[in-house]
Write a protein that holds these residues in place. Structure first.
Motif, short mmCIF file in Angstrom:
data_model
loop_
_atom_site.label_atom_id
_atom_site.label_comp_id
_atom_site.label_asym_id
_atom_site.label_seq_id
_atom_site.Cartn_x
_atom_site.Cartn_y
_atom_site.Cartn_z
N UNK A 45 36.97 42.16 61.70
CA UNK A 45 37.28 41.12 60.71
C UNK A 45 36.56 41.43 59.40
N UNK A 46 37.27 41.32 58.29
CA UNK A 46 36.72 41.60 56.97
C UNK A 46 36.75 40.33 56.14
N UNK A 47 35.65 40.00 55.44
CA UNK A 47 35.67 38.81 54.59
C UNK A 47 36.54 39.04 53.36
N UNK A 49 35.63 37.99 50.44
CA UNK A 49 34.67 38.28 49.38
C UNK A 49 33.30 38.56 50.00
N UNK A 50 32.52 39.38 49.30
CA UNK A 50 31.16 39.67 49.76
C UNK A 50 30.17 39.02 48.80
N UNK A 51 29.03 38.62 49.33
CA UNK A 51 27.97 38.01 48.53
C UNK A 51 26.98 39.10 48.13
N UNK A 52 26.64 39.14 46.85
CA UNK A 52 25.72 40.14 46.32
C UNK A 52 24.65 39.41 45.52
N UNK A 53 23.38 39.76 45.73
CA UNK A 53 22.29 39.14 44.99
C UNK A 53 21.81 40.08 43.90
N UNK A 54 21.77 39.57 42.68
CA UNK A 54 21.33 40.35 41.52
C UNK A 54 19.97 39.81 41.09
N UNK A 55 18.86 40.55 41.36
CA UNK A 55 17.53 40.05 41.00
C UNK A 55 17.23 40.25 39.52
N UNK A 56 16.68 39.22 38.91
CA UNK A 56 16.18 39.28 37.53
C UNK A 56 14.69 38.99 37.61
N UNK A 57 13.87 40.03 37.62
CA UNK A 57 12.44 39.88 37.86
C UNK A 57 11.64 40.41 36.68
N UNK A 58 10.75 39.60 36.15
CA UNK A 58 9.84 40.02 35.08
C UNK A 58 8.49 40.31 35.72
N UNK A 59 8.27 41.55 36.12
CA UNK A 59 7.04 41.92 36.82
C UNK A 59 5.89 42.25 35.87
N UNK A 60 6.13 42.15 34.58
CA UNK A 60 5.06 42.47 33.62
C UNK A 60 4.37 41.23 33.07
N UNK A 61 4.53 40.10 33.73
CA UNK A 61 3.92 38.86 33.22
C UNK A 61 2.39 38.97 33.20
N UNK A 62 1.82 38.37 32.15
CA UNK A 62 0.35 38.26 31.99
C UNK A 62 0.09 36.88 31.43
N UNK A 82 33.21 48.30 32.63
CA UNK A 82 33.76 47.58 31.48
C UNK A 82 34.94 46.72 31.91
N UNK A 83 34.90 45.48 31.47
CA UNK A 83 35.96 44.54 31.79
C UNK A 83 35.83 43.90 33.16
N UNK A 84 34.77 44.26 33.92
CA UNK A 84 34.58 43.74 35.27
C UNK A 84 33.72 42.49 35.19
N UNK A 85 34.14 41.42 35.84
CA UNK A 85 33.43 40.15 35.81
C UNK A 85 33.26 39.63 37.22
N UNK A 86 32.07 39.10 37.51
CA UNK A 86 31.78 38.56 38.83
C UNK A 86 31.55 37.05 38.73
N UNK A 87 32.12 36.27 39.64
CA UNK A 87 31.79 34.84 39.65
C UNK A 87 30.45 34.61 40.36
N UNK A 88 29.49 34.06 39.62
CA UNK A 88 28.19 33.70 40.21
C UNK A 88 28.32 32.31 40.82
N UNK A 190 29.89 36.75 43.82
CA UNK A 190 30.92 37.17 44.75
C UNK A 190 31.59 38.44 44.24
N UNK A 191 31.80 39.39 45.14
CA UNK A 191 32.46 40.64 44.78
C UNK A 191 33.49 40.97 45.85
N UNK A 192 34.51 41.76 45.51
CA UNK A 192 35.43 42.24 46.56
C UNK A 192 34.64 43.11 47.51
N UNK A 193 34.88 43.04 48.83
CA UNK A 193 34.11 43.84 49.79
C UNK A 193 34.11 45.33 49.45
N UNK A 194 35.19 45.84 48.87
CA UNK A 194 35.25 47.27 48.53
C UNK A 194 34.24 47.65 47.46
#
Length: 197
Positions: A45-47, A49-62, A82-88, A190-194
């Motif tokens: 069975x294939x979903x 849509x696939x769930x993908x996590x995009x981390x935005x991390x500021x590791x240089x904090x002081x 280019x032209x590719x859009x993902x629904x968050x 969300x992204x296409x499984x491919x």
């Protein structure tokens, strides 16, 4: 429905837990009752849509000692075709005890900022995923920048109490410990499984 996270066959799964035992008697530490359950799709069975996590991390904090309103900003642009859009579908913000406010901005080409998500009064116990309305996901693409803004209170009055003693303000940087800090937002898209192959 129809959404799953891809885990390659043979993957090693690691569950990282952080415990805050600063004010717990070492002889009275409760037993760990952590459990995890995984649901997998039936073989073949294939979903849709696939769930993908995009981390935005500021590791240089002081964060300087004694500063009651320190602000850290980090800006990035996603590397997407280019032209590719993902629904968050949601975000998972993360700071520790000195955090007071966290915000995610979308920055257009003309530098116009639009707030996508904000917790104006951060609470360490509010760590969870916050979902956008299903009928109104936020679009993520490579044409714009995103900015994570984290605010902290490192004043003397906002220091942790360890073994009954309030600590003195120190410079605080990125780290895993509860007395360290973080400036992090995961965008769940969300992204296409491919797309993940």
């Amino acid at each position: 429905d129809g959404v799953a996270r891809k885990v390659d066959q043979g993957s090693l799964l690691i569950l990282q837990l952080h415990y805050n035992l600063l004010n717990v008697d070492p002889d009275a530490v409760p037993d760990d009752a952590t459990a995890i359950e995984l649901w997998t799709l039936p073989t073949g069975e294939t979903p849709s849509q696939a769930l993908m996590s995009l981390p935005l991390a500021n590791q240089s904090i002081r964060i300087p000692p004694g500063d009651p309103g320190h602000v850290e900003r980090d800006t990035t642009r996603f590397s997407l075709p280019e032209g590719f859009s993902l629904p968050a579908i949601g975000v998972m913000p993360h700071m520790h005890r000195l955090g007071t406010r966290i915000r995610l901005n979308r920055i257009e080409e003309d530098e116009t900022r639009t707030c996508v998500f904000e917790i104006p009064e951060w609470d360490f116990d509010w760590q969870q995923t916050y979902f956008f309305p299903e009928d109104n996901p936020v679009q993520v693409d490579g044409s714009v920048k995103v900015e994570v803004v984290c605010e902290y209170d490192n004043s003397a009055a906002n220091q942790p109490v360890v073994n009954g003693v309030q600590q003195e303000p120190q410079e605080v940087r990125w780290g895993d410990g509860t007395l360290d800090e973080m400036c992090l937002i995961y965008i769940n898209a969300l992204v296409p499984p491919a797309f993940l192959e």
